[in-house]
Write a protein that holds these residues in place. Sequence first.
Motif, PDB file in Angstrom:
ATOM      1  N   ILE A 249       0.858  -1.177   0.000  1.00  4.30           N
ATOM      2  CA  ILE A 249       0.000   0.000   0.000  1.00  4.30           C
ATOM      3  C   ILE A 249       0.896   1.230   0.000  1.00  4.30           C
ATOM      4  N   ASN A 250       0.899   1.941  -1.104  1.00  2.00           N
ATOM      5  CA  ASN A 250       1.755   3.118  -1.176  1.00  2.00           C
ATOM      6  C   ASN A 250       1.055   4.325  -0.559  1.00  2.00           C
ATOM      7  N   ALA A 251       1.785   5.432  -0.499  1.00  2.00           N
ATOM      8  CA  ALA A 251       1.255   6.627   0.159  1.00  2.00           C
ATOM      9  C   ALA A 251       0.077   7.219  -0.592  1.00  2.00           C
ATOM     10  N   THR A 252       0.037   7.046  -1.897  1.00  2.00           N
ATOM     11  CA  THR A 252      -1.076   7.594  -2.666  1.00  2.00           C
ATOM     12  C   THR A 252      -2.396   6.964  -2.241  1.00  2.00           C
ATOM     13  N   ILE A 253      -2.434   5.644  -2.191  1.00  2.00           N
ATOM     14  CA  ILE A 253      -3.666   4.951  -1.791  1.00  2.00           C
ATOM     15  C   ILE A 253      -3.996   5.240  -0.328  1.00  2.00           C
ATOM     16  N   PHE A 254      -2.979   5.194   0.525  1.00  2.00           N
ATOM     17  CA  PHE A 254      -3.221   5.380   1.957  1.00  2.00           C
ATOM     18  C   PHE A 254      -3.787   6.767   2.256  1.00  2.00           C
ATOM     19  N   PHE A 255      -3.149   7.802   1.732  1.00  2.00           N
ATOM     20  CA  PHE A 255      -3.597   9.158   2.042  1.00  2.00           C
ATOM     21  C   PHE A 255      -4.869   9.531   1.280  1.00  2.00           C
ATOM     22  N   THR A 256      -5.152   8.851   0.178  1.00  2.00           N
ATOM     23  CA  THR A 256      -6.447   9.057  -0.477  1.00  2.00           C
ATOM     24  C   THR A 256      -7.580   8.611   0.435  1.00  2.00           C
ATOM     25  N   TRP A 257      -7.407   7.463   1.068  1.00  2.00           N
ATOM     26  CA  TRP A 257      -8.407   6.980   2.019  1.00  2.00           C
ATOM     27  C   TRP A 257      -8.453   7.850   3.268  1.00  2.00           C
ATOM     28  N   VAL A 258      -7.316   8.438   3.650  1.00  2.00           N
ATOM     29  CA  VAL A 258      -7.311   9.363   4.789  1.00  2.00           C
ATOM     30  C   VAL A 258      -8.162  10.591   4.468  1.00  2.00           C
ATOM     31  N   VAL A 259      -7.982  11.146   3.282  1.00  2.00           N
ATOM     32  CA  VAL A 259      -8.777  12.310   2.877  1.00  2.00           C
ATOM     33  C   VAL A 259     -10.258  11.952   2.819  1.00  2.00           C
ATOM     34  N   MET A 260     -10.579  10.801   2.249  1.00  2.00           N
ATOM     35  CA  MET A 260     -11.970  10.363   2.188  1.00  2.00           C
ATOM     36  C   MET A 260     -12.557  10.191   3.587  1.00  2.00           C
ATOM     37  N   ALA A 261     -11.777   9.634   4.501  1.00  2.00           N
ATOM     38  CA  ALA A 261     -12.254   9.445   5.867  1.00  2.00           C
ATOM     39  C   ALA A 261     -12.477  10.786   6.566  1.00  2.00           C
ATOM     40  N   VAL A 262     -11.581  11.743   6.341  1.00  2.00           N
ATOM     41  CA  VAL A 262     -11.722  13.063   6.953  1.00  2.00           C
ATOM     42  C   VAL A 262     -12.994  13.745   6.458  1.00  2.00           C
ATOM     43  N   LEU A 263     -13.218  13.734   5.155  1.00  2.00           N
ATOM     44  CA  LEU A 263     -14.408  14.374   4.595  1.00  2.00           C
ATOM     45  C   LEU A 263     -15.685  13.691   5.078  1.00  2.00           C
TER      46      LEU A 263
END
Length: 242
Positions: A18-32
């Motif tokens: 799991i690279n940073a792109t996928i991980f932080f994309t899900w972080v942004v989705m979770a925050v929103l």
Amino acid sequence: MKLSPDQTVMFEAWGLAINATIFFTWVVMAVLTCVAILVTRNLRPDVPPNRWRTTLEVIVQAIQSQIEEIAGRPERHLLYFAGTLFLFVATSNLLLVIPGFEPPTASLSTTTALALSVLIAVPLFGITSRGLGGYLRIYIKPTVLMLPFNIISEFSRGISLAIRLYGNIMSGAVIAAILLSVAPFFFPVVMDVLGLLTGLIQAYIFAVLATVYISSATAPAAETPAPKTPAPDTPPNEKDSP
């Protein structure tokens, strides 16, 4: 120096990385998602609005007024689609101030996915609004000879969206790395402020371009004015008989 979050591996297990792109994309989705749930959990007429709800309403109304100004008419579907794009890109860029956060918009794969979503949304919204025949007629206007050029123009829109967003975010990361190597104590504050401003501008531009493309595809066809029926001649006034 890593120029893309795709090169950063966050987790690796069972042969999956799991690279940073996928991980932080899900972080942004979770925050929103969490912010939306917390703000709208008491969204009832009998509950007075708090400051978070008021802030969210101001953001939504600002996006809606901007869409109406661009499209020339209220478009609820554009509010959902373009508003989501704006919030995702803006949040991804604003969270850059958090140490260790790598914005997914700095990856070409993310920007390409966002551009493809716009590229797919244009014909979908266009067919829904105009019908299949009415939408396809756009590609042969003003003449059928323009068909290949209109198709090329449609695909070039998606490519330009992806490259523009990726290039601006990546160039900001490169400049920040260079300045940090020159003066590591002064420039981080300046780059954080510029990063926040640039992130908001890029989110705005991306959402505006998506709105322009979709609104042009869903605009009602210009109706040919009906020919005016000549008014019947007014019979001359008859003279009174003597």
